[in-house]
Structures are given as C-alpha cells and as structure tokens.
Design a protein around this motif. Structure first.
Motif, PDB file in Angstrom:
ATOM      1  N   ILE A 132      28.103  -2.895 103.081  1.00 25.70           N
ATOM      2  CA  ILE A 132      28.651  -3.115 101.663  1.00 25.70           C
ATOM      3  C   ILE A 132      29.468  -4.154 101.783  1.00 25.70           C
ATOM      4  N   LYS A 133      29.929  -4.565 102.918  1.00 24.78           N
ATOM      5  CA  LYS A 133      30.938  -5.764 103.180  1.00 24.78           C
ATOM      6  C   LYS A 133      30.171  -7.071 103.576  1.00 24.78           C
ATOM      7  N   THR A 134      29.021  -7.157 103.516  1.00 25.13           N
ATOM      8  CA  THR A 134      28.078  -8.358 103.766  1.00 25.13           C
ATOM      9  C   THR A 134      28.257  -9.473 102.686  1.00 25.13           C
ATOM     10  N   ILE A 135      28.547 -10.670 102.898  1.00 31.07           N
ATOM     11  CA  ILE A 135      28.716 -11.701 101.792  1.00 31.07           C
ATOM     12  C   ILE A 135      27.102 -12.022 101.517  1.00 31.07           C
ATOM     13  N   THR A 136      26.967 -11.854 100.063  1.00 31.00           N
ATOM     14  CA  THR A 136      25.717 -11.961  99.644  1.00 31.00           C
ATOM     15  C   THR A 136      25.617 -13.010  98.571  1.00 31.00           C
ATOM     16  N   ASP A 137      26.828 -13.498  98.134  1.00 28.51           N
ATOM     17  CA  ASP A 137      27.000 -14.350  96.973  1.00 28.51           C
ATOM     18  C   ASP A 137      27.180 -15.846  97.706  1.00 28.51           C
ATOM     19  N   ARG A 138      26.123 -16.747  97.292  1.00 26.98           N
ATOM     20  CA  ARG A 138      25.978 -18.120  97.924  1.00 26.98           C
ATOM     21  C   ARG A 138      27.512 -18.831  97.695  1.00 26.98           C
ATOM     22  N   GLU A 139      27.925 -18.745  96.534  1.00 25.75           N
ATOM     23  CA  GLU A 139      29.384 -19.284  96.170  1.00 25.75           C
ATOM     24  C   GLU A 139      30.359 -19.050  97.119  1.00 25.75           C
ATOM     25  N   GLU A 140      30.368 -17.530  97.346  1.00 27.58           N
ATOM     26  CA  GLU A 140      31.449 -17.027  98.006  1.00 27.58           C
ATOM     27  C   GLU A 140      31.228 -17.424  99.711  1.00 27.58           C
ATOM     28  N   MET A 141      29.936 -17.465 100.010  1.00 29.03           N
ATOM     29  CA  MET A 141      29.653 -17.996 101.351  1.00 29.03           C
ATOM     30  C   MET A 141      30.015 -19.350 101.673  1.00 29.03           C
ATOM     31  N   HIS A 142      29.941 -20.254 100.452  1.00 30.62           N
ATOM     32  CA  HIS A 142      30.298 -21.725 100.638  1.00 30.62           C
ATOM     33  C   HIS A 142      31.800 -21.729 100.828  1.00 30.62           C
ATOM     34  N   GLN A 143      32.566 -20.970 100.082  1.00 32.89           N
ATOM     35  CA  GLN A 143      33.918 -20.859 100.080  1.00 32.89           C
ATOM     36  C   GLN A 143      34.556 -20.338 101.465  1.00 32.89           C
ATOM     37  N   GLU A 144      33.662 -19.037 101.850  1.00 35.26           N
ATOM     38  CA  GLU A 144      34.077 -18.713 103.369  1.00 35.26           C
ATOM     39  C   GLU A 144      33.872 -19.910 104.321  1.00 35.26           C
ATOM     40  N   ILE A 145      32.754 -20.458 104.238  1.00 33.55           N
ATOM     41  CA  ILE A 145      32.757 -21.666 105.406  1.00 33.55           C
ATOM     42  C   ILE A 145      33.893 -22.841 105.198  1.00 33.55           C
ATOM     43  N   LYS A 146      34.116 -23.111 104.055  1.00 34.62           N
ATOM     44  CA  LYS A 146      35.302 -23.921 103.910  1.00 34.62           C
ATOM     45  C   LYS A 146      36.539 -23.702 104.456  1.00 34.62           C
ATOM     46  N   ASN A 147      36.884 -22.316 104.319  1.00 37.38           N
ATOM     47  CA  ASN A 147      38.189 -21.721 104.751  1.00 37.38           C
ATOM     48  C   ASN A 147      38.059 -21.651 106.358  1.00 37.38           C
ATOM     49  N   ILE A 148      36.649 -21.311 106.816  1.00 37.87           N
ATOM     50  CA  ILE A 148      36.684 -21.347 108.219  1.00 37.87           C
ATOM     51  C   ILE A 148      36.967 -22.762 108.975  1.00 37.87           C
ATOM     52  N   ARG A 149      36.385 -23.550 108.343  1.00 33.83           N
ATOM     53  CA  ARG A 149      36.533 -24.898 108.931  1.00 33.83           C
ATOM     54  C   ARG A 149      37.783 -25.505 108.830  1.00 33.83           C
ATOM     55  N   GLN A 150      38.742 -25.189 107.746  1.00 35.03           N
ATOM     56  CA  GLN A 150      39.871 -25.439 107.747  1.00 35.03           C
ATOM     57  C   GLN A 150      41.034 -24.440 108.884  1.00 35.03           C
ATOM     58  N   GLU A 151      40.403 -23.343 109.137  1.00 34.77           N
ATOM     59  CA  GLU A 151      41.349 -22.388 110.149  1.00 34.77           C
ATOM     60  C   GLU A 151      41.005 -22.872 111.448  1.00 34.77           C
ATOM     61  N   GLY A 152      39.554 -23.181 111.802  1.00 31.42           N
ATOM     62  CA  GLY A 152      39.255 -23.419 113.003  1.00 31.42           C
ATOM     63  C   GLY A 152      38.509 -22.271 113.861  1.00 31.42           C
ATOM     64  N   CYS A 153      38.440 -21.180 112.879  1.00 30.97           N
ATOM     65  CA  CYS A 153      37.795 -19.861 113.408  1.00 30.97           C
ATOM     66  C   CYS A 153      37.398 -18.868 112.452  1.00 30.97           C
ATOM     67  N   ALA A 154      36.497 -18.036 112.692  1.00 32.43           N
ATOM     68  CA  ALA A 154      36.142 -17.032 111.431  1.00 32.43           C
ATOM     69  C   ALA A 154      36.748 -15.420 111.908  1.00 32.43           C
ATOM     70  N   VAL A 155      36.675 -14.748 110.924  1.00 36.53           N
ATOM     71  CA  VAL A 155      37.029 -13.337 111.013  1.00 36.53           C
ATOM     72  C   VAL A 155      36.017 -12.426 110.045  1.00 36.53           C
ATOM     73  N   SER A 156      35.741 -11.481 110.595  1.00 34.13           N
ATOM     74  CA  SER A 156      35.044 -10.662 109.714  1.00 34.13           C
ATOM     75  C   SER A 156      35.306  -9.088 109.967  1.00 34.13           C
ATOM     76  N   HIS A 157      34.932  -8.481 108.848  1.00 37.00           N
ATOM     77  CA  HIS A 157      35.448  -6.999 108.857  1.00 37.00           C
ATOM     78  C   HIS A 157      34.256  -6.375 108.264  1.00 37.00           C
ATOM     79  N   GLY A 158      33.564  -5.636 109.055  1.00 35.26           N
ATOM     80  CA  GLY A 158      32.378  -4.505 108.549  1.00 35.26           C
ATOM     81  C   GLY A 158      31.323  -5.521 107.918  1.00 35.26           C
TER      82      GLY A 158
END
Length: 204
Positions: free
Chosen positions: A127-153
C-alpha cells in the motif's frame, strides 16, 4: 532437444552457423557474463565497507546492481539481530520500489531513466509503493538533492531502507548500497544517521 535449442537461439543465448550447423555463444549470454563479471568486481570492492557498516548499524547490508529494468542483489550481510530483513542474493526487484531501486532511477542519465519509466507499470507491491508518476519524479528529484534514498514499506510492508549510489570512475551509477531492517527500528534519528553513514561508505 530441438525445441530447447530453437528457444535458446530465439533468446540470443546461442547462435547457429547456417552452413556448418555449428553453435556459438550468443549476444545475450555474453551480456550476462559481462554483468556477472562487473558484479563480482563491485562486490569485491564493496565488501570491506559493508562489513564496517554492519558493525556500526547491526542491520542487514545489501549491494544491488542493475540488470535490465530491475535490480539484483549480488551481496548481503545479514543482520545479527533476531528480527531482521533478509535480502536474498539473486533476487530481482523492480527499480521503482525500495531505496536501492530509486537510487538507480535518480542517478541514471535522464534519457535512460525516462526510457525505463515509460516502459514499466508502477504496480503496487504494498500500500506504500509509489504508483503515481508525478510523485515518482518528485521523489527522484529529492533523492538527487539528498544524495541518497529512503523507503518505508514500499516493497516489503514492514521493512525500511536507506540506500546510496555507487559510482565508477566515469561518474556512472553501477551499484546501490542499502541498510535495511524492520521499520520500527528506522526512527527519524536513525535514518538521519544512516544517511550520513551510507553515503560515506558508498563513496568509499
């Protein structure tokens, strides 16, 4: 046997000389061999840093490489704790779910990233998988800025992970290093600490 050989030819595992009727290794088999060799190299280089990191975190450490549009676990150090997350070596996981997969998407060349995202369906694994493409693109942008990725479930409901990309000398992402464990142990304070640690060890 004839059907098997025909199937292997169709998949590009073997080639057949139409005159001599002899067989040779196909392009896909050579590609797989190259992936395997590269995985061994990065595994050998990463293992000392993984050992050090597990001594600090006491959580499961995993190393992933890309294969096609998926990620594959090529090394893991299992947490010594009774309750832990096990990342089976050889397991294939979609790139859009989990911290390691999102690291690959974030740090791939933009054209390769868009090619992958255009081909794969963002199917919910939990139920926590990102399935919205706009949300995924924003997540990718945040990861590039942070230099790492986080996931919960995102691909195992009760599991969390923090991952950082591993780059080669040309600045290309070739692997992702992940700390994972049960979500209750991944508090905000722990995640902040793990972000710093995972980026340092991935660089190492």
């Amino acid at each position: 046997t004839g059907r098997l050989m025909a199937a292997m030819k169709e998949l590009g595992v073997i080639n057949q000389d139409q005159v001599k009727r002899t067989y040779s290794i196909g392009s896909h088999a050579l590609a797989w061999a190259g992936i395997y060799s590269a995985a061994l190299d990065v595994r050998t280089a990463a293992l000392p840093a993984m050992v050090k990191l597990q001594e600090i975190t006491h959580e499961t450490l995993s190393l992933y490489v890309m294969e096609g549009n998926e990620r594959v676990c090529v090394e893991r150090l299992e947490s010594p704790q009774t309750v832990r997350i096990v990342a089976r070596v050889g397991r294939r996981i979609p790139l859009y779910a989990g911290s390691a997969g999102k690291c690959f998407l974030a740090f791939l060349p933009p054209d390769r990233r868009e090619e992958i995202l255009s081909k794969i369906a963002l199917k919910p694994l939990t139920i926590k998988t990102i399935t919205d493409r706009e949300e995924m693109h924003q997540e990718i942008k945040n990861i590039r800025q942070e230099g790492c990725a986080v996931s919960h479930g995102e691909w195992i409901l009760e599991a969390s992970g923090v991952a950082a990309p591993v780059f080669n000398s040309n600045g290309q992402v070739i692997a992702a290093l992940t700390i994972s464990g049960p979500s209750p142990r991944f508090t905000e304070e722990k995640v902040r600490s793990y972000k710093t640690l995972i980026k340092a060890k991935a660089t190492e």
